[in-house]
Design an enzyme around this catalytic site. Structure first.
Site, mmCIF file in Angstrom:
data_model
loop_
_atom_site.group_PDB
_atom_site.id
_atom_site.type_symbol
_atom_site.label_atom_id
_atom_site.label_comp_id
_atom_site.label_asym_id
_atom_site.label_seq_id
_atom_site.Cartn_x
_atom_site.Cartn_y
_atom_site.Cartn_z
ATOM 1 N N LYS A 45 0.903 -1.198 0.098
ATOM 2 C CA LYS A 45 0.076 -0.068 0.031
ATOM 3 C C LYS A 45 0.884 1.342 0.030
ATOM 4 O O LYS A 45 0.351 2.450 0.459
ATOM 5 C CB LYS A 45 -1.157 -0.045 1.110
ATOM 6 C CG LYS A 45 -2.036 -1.221 1.406
ATOM 7 C CD LYS A 45 -2.450 -1.723 -0.023
ATOM 8 C CE LYS A 45 -3.560 -0.837 -0.466
ATOM 9 N NZ LYS A 45 -3.858 -1.507 -1.928
ATOM 10 N N THR A 48 2.693 0.952 -4.882
ATOM 11 C CA THR A 48 3.234 -0.074 -5.912
ATOM 12 C C THR A 48 2.838 0.065 -7.315
ATOM 13 O O THR A 48 3.223 0.157 -8.383
ATOM 14 C CB THR A 48 2.957 -1.479 -5.301
ATOM 15 O OG1 THR A 48 2.877 -1.476 -4.102
ATOM 16 C CG2 THR A 48 4.120 -2.533 -6.065
ATOM 17 N N HIS A 107 6.416 -7.435 -2.534
ATOM 18 C CA HIS A 107 6.586 -6.621 -0.930
ATOM 19 C C HIS A 107 7.444 -7.348 -0.226
ATOM 20 O O HIS A 107 7.513 -7.081 1.016
ATOM 21 C CB HIS A 107 5.138 -6.769 -0.591
ATOM 22 C CG HIS A 107 4.166 -6.179 -1.355
ATOM 23 N ND1 HIS A 107 4.299 -4.818 -1.812
ATOM 24 C CD2 HIS A 107 2.814 -6.577 -1.531
ATOM 25 C CE1 HIS A 107 3.106 -4.480 -2.334
ATOM 26 N NE2 HIS A 107 2.154 -5.582 -2.479
ATOM 27 N N ARG A 129 6.262 4.870 2.067
ATOM 28 C CA ARG A 129 4.999 5.960 2.287
ATOM 29 C C ARG A 129 4.915 6.026 3.719
ATOM 30 O O ARG A 129 5.385 4.985 4.671
ATOM 31 C CB ARG A 129 3.841 5.342 1.746
ATOM 32 C CG ARG A 129 2.613 6.063 1.957
ATOM 33 C CD ARG A 129 1.182 5.359 1.430
ATOM 34 N NE ARG A 129 0.174 6.384 1.162
ATOM 35 C CZ ARG A 129 -1.091 6.026 0.760
ATOM 36 N NH1 ARG A 129 -1.382 4.909 0.338
ATOM 37 N NH2 ARG A 129 -1.873 6.992 0.862
ATOM 38 N N SER A 137 -4.142 2.858 4.660
ATOM 39 C CA SER A 137 -4.537 2.250 3.366
ATOM 40 C C SER A 137 -4.475 0.562 3.410
ATOM 41 O O SER A 137 -5.439 0.204 2.951
ATOM 42 C CB SER A 137 -3.410 2.850 2.391
ATOM 43 O OG SER A 137 -3.875 2.334 1.196
ATOM 44 N N MET A 232 -6.281 6.687 -13.199
ATOM 45 C CA MET A 232 -5.839 5.290 -12.847
ATOM 46 C C MET A 232 -7.355 4.842 -12.392
ATOM 47 O O MET A 232 -7.441 3.431 -12.451
ATOM 48 C CB MET A 232 -4.837 5.355 -11.837
ATOM 49 C CG MET A 232 -3.442 5.438 -12.661
ATOM 50 S SD MET A 232 -2.142 5.261 -11.725
ATOM 51 C CE MET A 232 -2.034 3.505 -11.096
ATOM 52 N N LYS A 256 -8.308 6.805 -1.854
ATOM 53 C CA LYS A 256 -8.382 8.182 -1.582
ATOM 54 C C LYS A 256 -6.930 8.893 -2.562
ATOM 55 O O LYS A 256 -7.060 10.057 -2.859
ATOM 56 C CB LYS A 256 -8.255 8.634 -0.416
ATOM 57 C CG LYS A 256 -9.726 8.672 0.329
ATOM 58 C CD LYS A 256 -9.893 9.383 1.612
ATOM 59 C CE LYS A 256 -11.172 9.444 2.046
ATOM 60 N NZ LYS A 256 -11.193 10.087 3.465
#
Ligand code: A3P
Length: 293
Positions: A45, A48, A107, A129, A137, A232, A256
């Site tokens: 999250k 990526t 990941h 992030r 997220s 997107m 969001k």
């Protein structure tokens, strides 16, 4: 049809994992990276899909309109450790990729990355992030994705996130482990989601210069516009609407796309406790995150 039972986390070489990311372990560890492969690595999250799509467009937007309208991003950029039969595994998809360079996402914490990526000196892009938005997220993603462990309510989830007890383990270990790797492995670009939000054009420039690409100004602008959050979100090849397992009525994949949404989730007390814990875990003054921009 009844939803499949949620998986349980288990300790995998010291990292909480779920079986869909470890069942293919032999193939993952023996994966034969090629020198021109590009690995996109993140804690879940962190952006990526965003960076995957930027790279896909930078390399392959001239491959004709069919690619853009018929091949979802998760097939163009296979998820290395993903293994949910009968869906083709990440390693199989990566091996079958017809395009060069192969773009591959993972990941995995840095210590689990197959050794061939290091041996082949592959280019690696790590996206990080800030922990608070990343946690929010991840919480909403786990609500909508029944392949993930049960998230519980927000306060339960946040506690587990702080304890490093979610799939792929501790956010703190992940971002720090990859940051340390960057000190010795020169083919690693460490990026931040917040920088992408602030100025995606500039970050696309950074990516091009890291990858040795020199698209025209018009091409770069086309990429920048194609990868905005709204575009997107509308694009069925990037919004994961092709995966029925994801329940987008619970929470959309393209949710969001903001910095600072954590303020709508954290109570004052949760924020104080989080900050105190964060200070203990994030000792490296060189690795700085922005919680707002
Ligand atoms: P939110 O849940 O905060 O909206 P990943 O691809 O690693 O699973 O990350 C998903 C997160 O990145 C989601 O965050 C998603 O909305 C955000 N994201 C994806 N594409 C984006 C874009 N073009 N601009 C901003 N955020 C984006």
């Amino acid at each position: 049809m009844a939803a499949p039972p949620r998986p349980e986390l288990f300790d995998f070489h010291g990292v909480p994992m779920i079986n869909i990311f470890t069942d293919d372990w032999d193939n993952i560890q023996n994966f034969k990276a090629r020198p021109d492969d590009i690995l996109i690595a993140t804690y879940p999250k962190a952006g990526t899909t965003w960076v995957s799509y930027i790279l896909d467009l930078l390399y392959f937007s001239d491959m004709g309109p069919d690619r853009q309208t018929t091949i979802p991003i998760h097939e163009r950029v296979p998820f290395l450790e993903f293994c949910v039969p009968p869906i083709p595994s990440g390693t199989d998809l990566a091996e079958q990729l017809p395009t060069t360079p192969r773009l591959i996402k993972t990941h995995l914490p840095v210590q689990f990355v197959p050794k061939s990526f290091w041996e082949q000196d592959c280019r690696i892009i790590y996206v990080a992030r800030n922990a608070k938005d990343n946690a929010v997220s991840y919480f909403h993603f786990d609500r909508m994705n029944s392949l993930q462990p049960e998230p519980g309510d927000w306060s339960t989830f946040l506690q587990e996130f702080m304890e490093g007890n979610r799939a792929f383990g501790s956010w703190y270990d992940h971002v720090n482990g990859w940051w340390e790797k960057k000190q010795t492995y020169s083919n690693l670009l460490y990026m931040f989601y917040e920088d992408l939000i602030e100025d995606s054009g500039q970050e696309i420039e950074r990516l091009c210069s890291f990858l040795g690409l020199s698209p025209s100004a018009e091409e770069k602008e086309r990429v920048r516009v194609s990868v905005t959050f709204d575009n997107m979100k509308q694009n069925n090849m990037t919004n994961y609407s092709t995966i029925p397992l994801l329940n987008q009525t619970v929470s959309p994949f393209m949710r969001k796309g903001k910095v600072g949404d954590w303020k709508n989730h954290f109570t004052v007390l949760q924020n104080e406790q989080f900050d105190e814990d964060y200070e203990h875990k994030m000792k490296n003054p060189a690795l700085k995150f922005r919680f707002e921009i």
